[in-house]
Design a protein around this motif. Structure first.
Motif, PDB file in Angstrom:
ATOM      1  N   GLN A   1       0.859  -1.180   0.000  1.00 13.80           N
ATOM      2  CA  GLN A   1       0.000   0.000   0.000  1.00 13.80           C
ATOM      3  C   GLN A   1       0.895   1.228   0.000  1.00 13.80           C
ATOM      4  OE1 GLN A   1      -3.767  -0.849   2.666  1.00 13.80           O
ATOM      5  NE2 GLN A   1      -2.073  -2.144   3.299  1.00 13.80           N
ATOM      6  N   VAL A   2       0.630   2.139  -0.929  1.00 14.67           N
ATOM      7  CA  VAL A   2       1.466   3.314  -1.137  1.00 14.67           C
ATOM      8  C   VAL A   2       0.613   4.549  -0.875  1.00 14.67           C
ATOM      9  CG1 VAL A   2       3.040   4.476  -2.711  1.00 14.67           C
ATOM     10  CG2 VAL A   2       2.634   2.020  -2.965  1.00 14.67           C
ATOM     11  N   CYS A   3       0.971   5.352   0.118  1.00 16.77           N
ATOM     12  CA  CYS A   3       0.203   6.548   0.476  1.00 16.77           C
ATOM     13  C   CYS A   3       0.774   7.749  -0.280  1.00 16.77           C
ATOM     14  CB  CYS A   3       0.265   6.777   1.980  1.00 16.77           C
ATOM     15  SG  CYS A   3      -0.536   5.458   2.926  1.00 16.77           S
ATOM     16  N   LEU A   4      -0.089   8.400  -1.046  1.00 14.52           N
ATOM     17  CA  LEU A   4       0.353   9.413  -2.009  1.00 14.52           C
ATOM     18  C   LEU A   4      -0.321  10.759  -1.752  1.00 14.52           C
ATOM     19  CD1 LEU A   4       0.004   7.162  -5.176  1.00 14.52           C
ATOM     20  CD2 LEU A   4       2.120   7.725  -3.971  1.00 14.52           C
ATOM     21  N   PRO A   5       0.405  11.846  -1.950  1.00 10.06           N
ATOM     22  CA  PRO A   5      -0.210  13.173  -1.848  1.00 10.06           C
ATOM     23  C   PRO A   5      -1.056  13.470  -3.082  1.00 10.06           C
ATOM     24  CG  PRO A   5       2.088  13.380  -2.494  1.00 10.06           C
ATOM     25  CD  PRO A   5       1.853  11.922  -2.240  1.00 10.06           C
ATOM     26  N   GLU A   6      -2.032  14.368  -2.897  1.00  5.50           N
ATOM     27  CA  GLU A   6      -2.893  14.814  -4.001  1.00  5.50           C
ATOM     28  C   GLU A   6      -3.547  13.623  -4.718  1.00  5.50           C
ATOM     29  OE1 GLU A   6      -0.948  17.659  -6.536  1.00  5.50           O
ATOM     30  OE2 GLU A   6       0.120  18.582  -4.858  1.00  5.50           O
ATOM     31  N   PHE A   7      -3.927  12.642  -3.920  1.00  2.83           N
ATOM     32  CA  PHE A   7      -4.573  11.444  -4.455  1.00  2.83           C
ATOM     33  C   PHE A   7      -5.861  11.248  -3.671  1.00  2.83           C
ATOM     34  CE2 PHE A   7      -5.354   6.885  -4.884  1.00  2.83           C
ATOM     35  CZ  PHE A   7      -5.103   6.676  -6.233  1.00  2.83           C
ATOM     36  N   ASN A   8      -6.932  10.885  -4.375  1.00  2.00           N
ATOM     37  CA  ASN A   8      -8.246  10.794  -3.745  1.00  2.00           C
ATOM     38  C   ASN A   8      -8.607   9.344  -3.468  1.00  2.00           C
ATOM     39  OD1 ASN A   8     -10.803  11.728  -2.831  1.00  2.00           O
ATOM     40  ND2 ASN A   8     -11.697  11.091  -4.784  1.00  2.00           N
ATOM     41  N   GLY A   9      -8.918   9.019  -2.212  1.00  2.00           N
ATOM     42  CA  GLY A   9      -9.413   7.688  -1.878  1.00  2.00           C
ATOM     43  C   GLY A   9      -8.366   6.610  -2.049  1.00  2.00           C
ATOM     44  N   GLY A  10      -8.754   5.519  -2.712  1.00  2.00           N
ATOM     45  CA  GLY A  10      -7.841   4.415  -2.940  1.00  2.00           C
ATOM     46  C   GLY A  10      -8.044   3.826  -4.320  1.00  2.00           C
ATOM     47  N   MET A  11      -7.027   3.123  -4.824  1.00  2.00           N
ATOM     48  CA  MET A  11      -7.114   2.457  -6.123  1.00  2.00           C
ATOM     49  C   MET A  11      -6.430   1.101  -6.017  1.00  2.00           C
ATOM     50  SD  MET A  11      -8.178   2.301  -9.147  1.00  2.00           S
ATOM     51  CE  MET A  11      -7.900   0.924 -10.267  1.00  2.00           C
ATOM     52  N   GLU A  12      -7.178   0.060  -6.364  1.00  2.00           N
ATOM     53  CA  GLU A  12      -6.790  -1.319  -6.105  1.00  2.00           C
ATOM     54  C   GLU A  12      -5.864  -1.913  -7.164  1.00  2.00           C
ATOM     55  OE1 GLU A  12     -10.766  -1.364  -8.373  1.00  2.00           O
ATOM     56  OE2 GLU A  12      -9.809  -0.148  -6.827  1.00  2.00           O
ATOM     57  N   ASN A  13      -4.802  -1.221  -7.512  1.00  2.00           N
ATOM     58  CA  ASN A  13      -3.853  -1.775  -8.486  1.00  2.00           C
ATOM     59  C   ASN A  13      -3.383  -3.154  -8.027  1.00  2.00           C
ATOM     60  OD1 ASN A  13      -3.738   0.929  -9.840  1.00  2.00           O
ATOM     61  ND2 ASN A  13      -2.782   1.441  -7.874  1.00  2.00           N
ATOM     62  N   THR A  14      -3.163  -4.039  -8.974  1.00  2.00           N
ATOM     63  CA  THR A  14      -2.851  -5.424  -8.639  1.00  2.00           C
ATOM     64  C   THR A  14      -1.608  -5.516  -7.767  1.00  2.00           C
ATOM     65  OG1 THR A  14      -3.805  -6.123 -10.747  1.00  2.00           O
ATOM     66  CG2 THR A  14      -2.418  -7.709  -9.593  1.00  2.00           C
ATOM     67  N   SER A  15      -1.788  -5.961  -6.554  1.00  2.00           N
ATOM     68  CA  SER A  15      -0.741  -6.189  -5.548  1.00  2.00           C
ATOM     69  C   SER A  15      -0.122  -4.910  -5.010  1.00  2.00           C
ATOM     70  CB  SER A  15       0.366  -7.118  -6.081  1.00  2.00           C
ATOM     71  OG  SER A  15       1.314  -6.416  -6.857  1.00  2.00           O
ATOM     72  N   ALA A  16      -0.566  -3.735  -5.469  1.00  2.00           N
ATOM     73  CA  ALA A  16       0.041  -2.467  -5.011  1.00  2.00           C
ATOM     74  C   ALA A  16      -1.024  -1.375  -4.999  1.00  2.00           C
ATOM     75  CB  ALA A  16       1.209  -2.063  -5.897  1.00  2.00           C
ATOM     76  N   THR A  17      -1.782  -1.314  -3.920  1.00  2.00           N
ATOM     77  CA  THR A  17      -2.866  -0.336  -3.803  1.00  2.00           C
ATOM     78  C   THR A  17      -2.314   1.067  -3.564  1.00  2.00           C
ATOM     79  OG1 THR A  17      -4.541  -1.904  -3.046  1.00  2.00           O
ATOM     80  CG2 THR A  17      -4.778   0.377  -2.329  1.00  2.00           C
ATOM     81  N   SER A  18      -2.854   2.036  -4.291  1.00  2.00           N
ATOM     82  CA  SER A  18      -2.549   3.449  -4.041  1.00  2.00           C
ATOM     83  C   SER A  18      -3.582   4.004  -3.060  1.00  2.00           C
ATOM     84  CB  SER A  18      -2.606   4.249  -5.341  1.00  2.00           C
ATOM     85  OG  SER A  18      -1.674   3.745  -6.275  1.00  2.00           O
ATOM     86  N   MET A  19      -3.112   4.771  -2.077  1.00  2.00           N
ATOM     87  CA  MET A  19      -3.970   5.350  -1.046  1.00  2.00           C
ATOM     88  C   MET A  19      -3.703   6.842  -0.911  1.00  2.00           C
ATOM     89  SD  MET A  19      -5.906   3.057   0.513  1.00  2.00           S
ATOM     90  CE  MET A  19      -6.001   1.414   1.245  1.00  2.00           C
ATOM     91  N   THR A  20      -4.730   7.580  -0.522  1.00  2.00           N
ATOM     92  CA  THR A  20      -4.530   8.988  -0.203  1.00  2.00           C
ATOM     93  C   THR A  20      -3.739   9.129   1.086  1.00  2.00           C
ATOM     94  OG1 THR A  20      -5.618  11.066   0.383  1.00  2.00           O
ATOM     95  CG2 THR A  20      -6.790   9.054   0.950  1.00  2.00           C
ATOM     96  N   ASP A  21      -2.784  10.071   1.111  1.00  2.00           N
ATOM     97  CA  ASP A  21      -2.047  10.270   2.357  1.00  2.00           C
ATOM     98  C   ASP A  21      -2.849  11.085   3.370  1.00  2.00           C
ATOM     99  OD1 ASP A  21      -1.840  12.841   1.346  1.00  2.00           O
ATOM    100  OD2 ASP A  21       0.347  12.928   1.413  1.00  2.00           O
ATOM    101  N   GLU A  22      -4.035  11.552   2.969  1.00  2.00           N
ATOM    102  CA  GLU A  22      -4.906  12.228   3.926  1.00  2.00           C
ATOM    103  C   GLU A  22      -5.455  11.251   4.974  1.00  2.00           C
ATOM    104  OE1 GLU A  22      -7.907  14.409   1.860  1.00  2.00           O
ATOM    105  OE2 GLU A  22      -6.467  15.686   0.813  1.00  2.00           O
ATOM    106  N   ALA A  23      -5.328   9.952   4.704  1.00  2.00           N
ATOM    107  CA  ALA A  23      -5.772   8.944   5.670  1.00  2.00           C
ATOM    108  C   ALA A  23      -4.769   8.726   6.794  1.00  2.00           C
ATOM    109  CB  ALA A  23      -6.018   7.617   4.945  1.00  2.00           C
ATOM    110  N   LEU A  24      -3.607   9.348   6.703  1.00  2.00           N
ATOM    111  CA  LEU A  24      -2.572   9.207   7.738  1.00  2.00           C
ATOM    112  C   LEU A  24      -2.852  10.217   8.844  1.00  2.00           C
ATOM    113  CD1 LEU A  24       0.413   8.912   5.257  1.00  2.00           C
ATOM    114  CD2 LEU A  24      -0.535   7.043   6.643  1.00  2.00           C
ATOM    115  N   MET A  25      -3.407   9.733   9.951  1.00  2.00           N
ATOM    116  CA  MET A  25      -3.917  10.612  10.996  1.00  2.00           C
ATOM    117  C   MET A  25      -2.949  10.725  12.162  1.00  2.00           C
ATOM    118  SD  MET A  25      -7.890   9.368  11.028  1.00  2.00           S
ATOM    119  CE  MET A  25      -7.513   7.658  10.681  1.00  2.00           C
ATOM    120  N   ASP A  26      -3.040  11.859  12.873  1.00  2.00           N
ATOM    121  CA  ASP A  26      -2.261  11.970  14.102  1.00  2.00           C
ATOM    122  C   ASP A  26      -2.993  11.251  15.232  1.00  2.00           C
ATOM    123  OD1 ASP A  26      -4.230  13.709  15.238  1.00  2.00           O
ATOM    124  OD2 ASP A  26      -3.217  15.467  14.419  1.00  2.00           O
TER     125      ASP A  26
END
Length: 452
Positions: A75-100
């Motif tokens: 799982q890769v947390c990315l800036p300026e990315f919305n929600g999540g995307m289920e790429n095969t074996s490597a999901t992209s995630m929004t880094d806004e989900a990284l909470m304090d």
């Protein structure tokens, strides 16, 4: 850099994320489970979001009947990315989900992690044949995330999440109506909506309610085993469930997937002491047209004789109006239709206030109790027993979400009668309950005595 994937996969599920990442790692058996975040994110913050991933994989492995199908899960947390995307074996995630630490007390995004992970089976290993059938990707992911919640936190939290999915679908339906499978569209992105996601999840929930848990899980396992690494359509799902349940399910998929809308029901009941029967009247009142039919609804009536004393009676609602004559041991305290909330529906059930008060305290499940609370809140001036009952109701619930919803009902009233209850809720162990209570107290006029 070199990467080779042996398993077949769809071209829209390819990704390449390049940056200077911090990398953190787990394993599940021999499976690498990897987390990639930007350099300014530490391990504690990353794990607040992603730490349950191995448990989720283990759960899905078991219930789906096919082990996670790829050589690693990242799982890769990315800036300026919305929600999540289920790429095969490597999901992209929004880094806004990284909470304090503080924000994580009040909410989590486990549902996003579980949703994207579920896609590795439903969307990646089994991919819809056409965008018109994208519900087989998104509806499944939107149901399997709540299924993990049920596994982790129990039935109450699960039922409330499914109620939220139903509310989301109904909101979309009020804007426009379409079948879940819709071959006519200008752009495929139009199909990534409340019909494919939330209604898709609700239809899978209804299917589970229809065939029962044993056949449901057997059907899921057969569907995946027969179709792994293939493109699928709705008929593939139907055939799998027809085999394991030994039922013709064409009518089910026709009304829920290939037609549009949902049943809008009105119900009422009365007791007949002469023949010791309960008469339940049920009407389907939705506007009928080419898209929206009269629905066939195998369901159950729950007759409540007292606290913990219930009887469930199967019925089928399949016409515009029915009156069911049900044997009754004694006068019921309440009568419920589809009490467990399996059906995607809108239900208006006519009841006296006394029955709502009984259900608020003694309803057989959390959905029934919350519905009673919502209705009583709208009638709080009609009976002096309502406000005291509502003020106490949140204390009896075990589910944090149920407590929050009941406290929010008190908060929204902006009524001094609930100040003491809100003050008590402000000291609850659960941060989400405290937040709801403090919001309610903030909406009331200043009380100098309380400030002291």
């Amino acid at each position: 850099f070199h990467w080779k994937l042996e398993q077949p996969h769809s071209s829209y599920l390819i990704t390449l994320a390049v940056s200077e990442f911090n990398e953190f790692h787990d394993t599940l058996g021999d499976l690498p489970v990897d987390y990639y975040v930007l350099k300014n994110v530490d391990e504690e913050r990353a794990r607040r979001f992603l730490d349950k991933t191995p448990r989720m994989i283990a759960f899905f492995n078991e219930v789906v009947g096919q082990a996670y199908p790829y050589p690693k899960y990242a799982q890769v947390c990315l800036p300026e990315f919305n929600g999540g995307m289920e790429n095969t074996s490597a999901t992209s995630m929004t880094d806004e989900a990284l909470m304090d630490r503080v924000e994580a007390l009040e909410r989590n995004l486990d549902d996003l992690v579980a949703h994207e992970l579920a896609h590795q089976w439903f969307g990646d290993m089994l991919t819809c044949k056409a965008w018109s059938s994208v519900w087989l990707n998104e509806g499944f992911a939107s149901y399997f995330a709540p299924l993990f919640l049920e596994h982790e936190q129990g039935e109450d939290e699960f039922r409330l999440q499914m109620q939220s999915e139903l509310s989301s679908y109904l909101g979309s339906d009020r804007t426009y109506r379409r079948p879940i499978v819709e071959p006519r569209y200008e752009d495929a992105v139009q199909l990534f909506d409340g019909m494919s996601y939330s209604k898709g999840a609700c239809v899978l929930h209804a299917l589970r309610g229809l065939v029962g848990d044993d056949a449901w899980w057997k059907g899921i396992k057969r569907y995946v085993a027969v179709n792994k690494f293939r493109n699928v359509g709705t008929d593939d799902l139907r055939l799998a469930f027809e085999v394991v349940s030994d039922r013709d399910l064409a009518w089910f998929f026709d009304q829920w997937v290939f037609k549009a809308g949902h049943p809008e029901l009105k119900a009422s009941w009365r007791y007949e002491p002469e023949d010791r029967s309960t008469r339940l009247k049920v009407e389907q009142v939705q506007v009928l047209d080419e898209q929206t039919p009269l629905f066939r609804l195998p369901t159950s009536v729950t007759v409540v004789y007292g606290p913990g004393r219930t009887e469930s009676i199967p019925v089928v609602v399949d016409g515009a109006s029915h009156e069911f004559v049900l044997p009754a041991k004694e006068r019921p305290q309440a009568v419920l239709l589809d009490a467990q909330g399996w059906l995607p529906k809108v239900l208006e059930f006519e009841r006296p206030i006394a029955e709502h008060l009984f259900l608020l305290e003694h309803g057989p499940n959390v959905l029934v109790r919350l519905e009673a609370a919502r209705i009583l809140a709208s009638k709080s001036g009609e009976n002096p027993k309502i406000k005291p009952a509502l003020a106490e109701a949140w204390k009896a619930e075990l589910s944090t979400t149920a407590k929050v919803k009941l406290v929010e009902i008190l908060a929204s009233a902006r009524d001094e009668a609930y100040r003491a209850s809100l003050a008590a809720a402000a000291g609850d162990d659960a941060p989400r309950v405290r937040v709801a209570a403090l919001n309610g107290l903030a909406s009331l006029p200043r009380d100098d005595a309380a400030e002291d």
